[in-house]
Enzyme design. Structure first.
Site, PDB file in Angstrom:
ATOM      1  N   SER A 273       0.954  -1.091   0.124  1.00 38.09           N
ATOM      2  CA  SER A 273      -0.248  -0.079  -0.119  1.00 38.09           C
ATOM      3  C   SER A 273       0.766   1.040  -0.186  1.00 38.09           C
ATOM      4  O   SER A 273       2.185   1.483   0.626  1.00 38.09           O
ATOM      5  CB  SER A 273      -0.880   0.244   1.176  1.00 38.09           C
TER       6      SER A 273
ATOM      7  N   THR B  33       4.714   5.102  -3.281  1.00 39.67           N
ATOM      8  CA  THR B  33       5.673   4.442  -4.311  1.00 39.67           C
ATOM      9  C   THR B  33       5.355   3.077  -4.829  1.00 39.67           C
ATOM     10  O   THR B  33       5.671   2.854  -6.199  1.00 39.67           O
ATOM     11  CB  THR B  33       6.824   3.757  -3.313  1.00 39.67           C
TER      12      THR B  33
ATOM     13  N   ALA C 189       7.111   2.250   2.660  1.00 39.71           N
ATOM     14  CA  ALA C 189       7.845   1.439   3.901  1.00 39.71           C
ATOM     15  C   ALA C 189       8.302   3.095   4.758  1.00 39.71           C
ATOM     16  O   ALA C 189       7.974   3.973   3.542  1.00 39.71           O
ATOM     17  CB  ALA C 189       9.349   1.203   4.469  1.00 39.71           C
ATOM     18  N   ASP C 190       7.552   3.408   5.782  1.00 42.89           N
ATOM     19  CA  ASP C 190       8.342   4.741   6.367  1.00 42.89           C
ATOM     20  C   ASP C 190       9.431   5.080   6.659  1.00 42.89           C
ATOM     21  O   ASP C 190       9.639   6.487   6.775  1.00 42.89           O
ATOM     22  CB  ASP C 190       6.585   5.106   7.648  1.00 42.89           C
TER      23      ASP C 190
ATOM     24  N   GLY D 248       2.973   2.016   8.471  1.00 43.81           N
ATOM     25  CA  GLY D 248       1.726   1.907   8.765  1.00 43.81           C
ATOM     26  C   GLY D 248       0.882   3.447   8.526  1.00 43.81           C
ATOM     27  O   GLY D 248       0.644   3.546   9.213  1.00 43.81           O
TER      28      GLY D 248
ATOM     29  N   GLY E 152       0.500   4.005   6.269  1.00 50.39           N
ATOM     30  CA  GLY E 152      -0.911   4.297   5.321  1.00 50.39           C
ATOM     31  C   GLY E 152      -2.227   3.270   6.235  1.00 50.39           C
ATOM     32  O   GLY E 152      -2.956   2.525   5.582  1.00 50.39           O
TER      33      GLY E 152
ATOM     34  N   GLU F 182      -0.553  -5.755   5.457  1.00 48.34           N
ATOM     35  CA  GLU F 182       1.471  -5.600   4.912  1.00 48.34           C
ATOM     36  C   GLU F 182       2.280  -6.558   4.922  1.00 48.34           C
ATOM     37  O   GLU F 182       2.803  -7.784   4.408  1.00 48.34           O
ATOM     38  CB  GLU F 182       1.522  -4.081   5.002  1.00 48.34           C
TER      39      GLU F 182
ATOM     40  N   LYS G 266      13.848   7.669   2.966  1.00 46.73           N
ATOM     41  CA  LYS G 266      13.694   6.743   4.025  1.00 46.73           C
ATOM     42  C   LYS G 266      14.926   6.544   4.501  1.00 46.73           C
ATOM     43  O   LYS G 266      14.916   5.158   6.100  1.00 46.73           O
ATOM     44  CB  LYS G 266      12.853   5.847   3.378  1.00 46.73           C
TER      45      LYS G 266
HETATM   46  O1  DER Z   1       1.459   2.857   5.345  1.00 47.40           O
HETATM   47  C1  DER Z   1       2.851   1.495   5.058  1.00 47.40           C
HETATM   48  O2  DER Z   1       3.519   0.742   5.359  1.00 47.40           O
HETATM   49  C2  DER Z   1       3.117   1.740   3.738  1.00 47.40           C
HETATM   50  O3  DER Z   1       3.763   1.002   2.748  1.00 47.40           O
HETATM   51  C3  DER Z   1       3.472   3.736   3.034  1.00 47.40           C
HETATM   52  O4  DER Z   1       3.179   4.278   4.432  1.00 47.40           O
HETATM   53  C4  DER Z   1       4.977   3.536   2.498  1.00 47.40           C
HETATM   54  O5  DER Z   1       5.263   4.916   2.397  1.00 47.40           O
HETATM   55  P1  DER Z   1       5.050   5.561   0.715  1.00 47.40           P
HETATM   56  O6  DER Z   1       3.764   5.714   0.386  1.00 47.40           O
HETATM   57  O7  DER Z   1       5.762   7.157   1.095  1.00 47.40           O
HETATM   58  O8  DER Z   1       5.294   4.662  -0.604  1.00 47.40           O
END
Ligand code: DER
Length: 251
Positions: free
Chosen positions: A28, A31, A88-89, A100, A102, A108, A126
């Site tokens: 999600s 990216t 990833a964040d 998380g 998102g 995930e 990141k």
């Molecule tokens: O929620 C998550 O872990 C998502 O993968 C997301 O936070 C990834 O971030 P991005 O929108 O910068 O790809």
């Protein structure tokens, strides 16, 4: 930033997407959109490939790209995904991730763990030496009825000011995940890596300072917590960020 996300996604697909992939996990966020775009542009025949989404947004992304989506609970017994891509964040030197942002971290994580290989696609913004350097908090998926108790327990673990994530724009009140749970965002000081521990630093929670896996396990053990947005212990053959094959840093 969008150009670097697209570049990271293109590299991830070119370097890691197995041409004969039958089952692929799709994460999600923003990216991952470029990962799906790169799969479509790769010329690989995906007519027989099944894509397992990690939530509503991910499923919409897969189906609107004309790919076949199969929900996690419809994966036949014994099937292991060839690969799973996600964002990833934040990512640390041990390739642990905060995920998380998102609000999809539970699905995930079960999709990532169902795959032979987990590719975390992230632009260099990141990458930090330690988690919670630039990204301030750990997203945690929590049963609504237990949320207040979980907040208390997180404060006991040293989190200063954990909060229940509210909806932005539109509907008032707490955000609900695809599971109908709340997201609690818990700030902590930066999480210590294996290098820190080997250098003698104390990651046992004094003054809220924890080692990555120790804190993840402490939080997961709190009754009412469904899952924690710390992906850890995935380094090595199980997981490679783009450019991290063999443990090098992601590009
Ligand atoms: O929620 C998550 O872990 C998502 O993968 C997301 O936070 C990834 O971030 P991005 O929108 O910068 O790809």
């Amino acid at each position: 930033v969008e150009a670097s996300k697209r570049a990271a996604a293109t590299a991830a697909v070119q370097n890691h997407y197995p041409t004969n992939a039958k089952w692929v996990g799709i994460g999600s966020g923003t990216t991952i959109v470029y990962v799906v775009e790169a799969i479509k542009n790769s010329g690989t025949d995906t007519t027989l490939t099944k894509f397992v989404p990690t939530g509503y947004q991910s499923k919409q992304l897969v189906t609107s790209a004309g790919l076949t989506a199969v929900e996690f609970d419809a994966i036949p017994e014994g099937v292991v995904l060839d690969i799973a891509f996600d964002g990833a964040d934040e990512i640390d030197d041990d390739l642990n991730c905060i995920k998380g942002g998102g609000a999809c971290l539970f699905q995930e994580k079960i999709v990532a763990l169902q795959a032979k290989e987990f590719i975390c696609v992230a632009d260099s913004r990141k990458l930090q030496s330690r988690l919670l350097t630039n990204w301030a908090y750990i997203p945690i998926e929590v049963a609504p009825i237990a949320a207040l108790r979980v907040l208390r327990k997180l404060r006991e673990l040293g989190s200063e000011g954990p909060t229940v994530r509210l909806n932005v724009l539109g509907k008032e009140g707490p955000l609900k995940t695809d599971q109908g749970f709340f997201i609690v965002d818990a700030p902590f000081p930066p999480l210590l890596t294996t290098t820190d521990i080997q250098a003698g630093k104390d990651g046992s929670g004094k003054n809220g300072v924890w080692e990555v896996a120790t804190l993840a396990q402490k939080i997961k053990a709190i009754p009412g917590v469904l899952e924690v947005g710390i992906f850890y212990g995935l380094t090595g053959p199980q997981a490679q960020a783009v450019g991290a094959v063999g443990g090098q840093k992601p590009v």
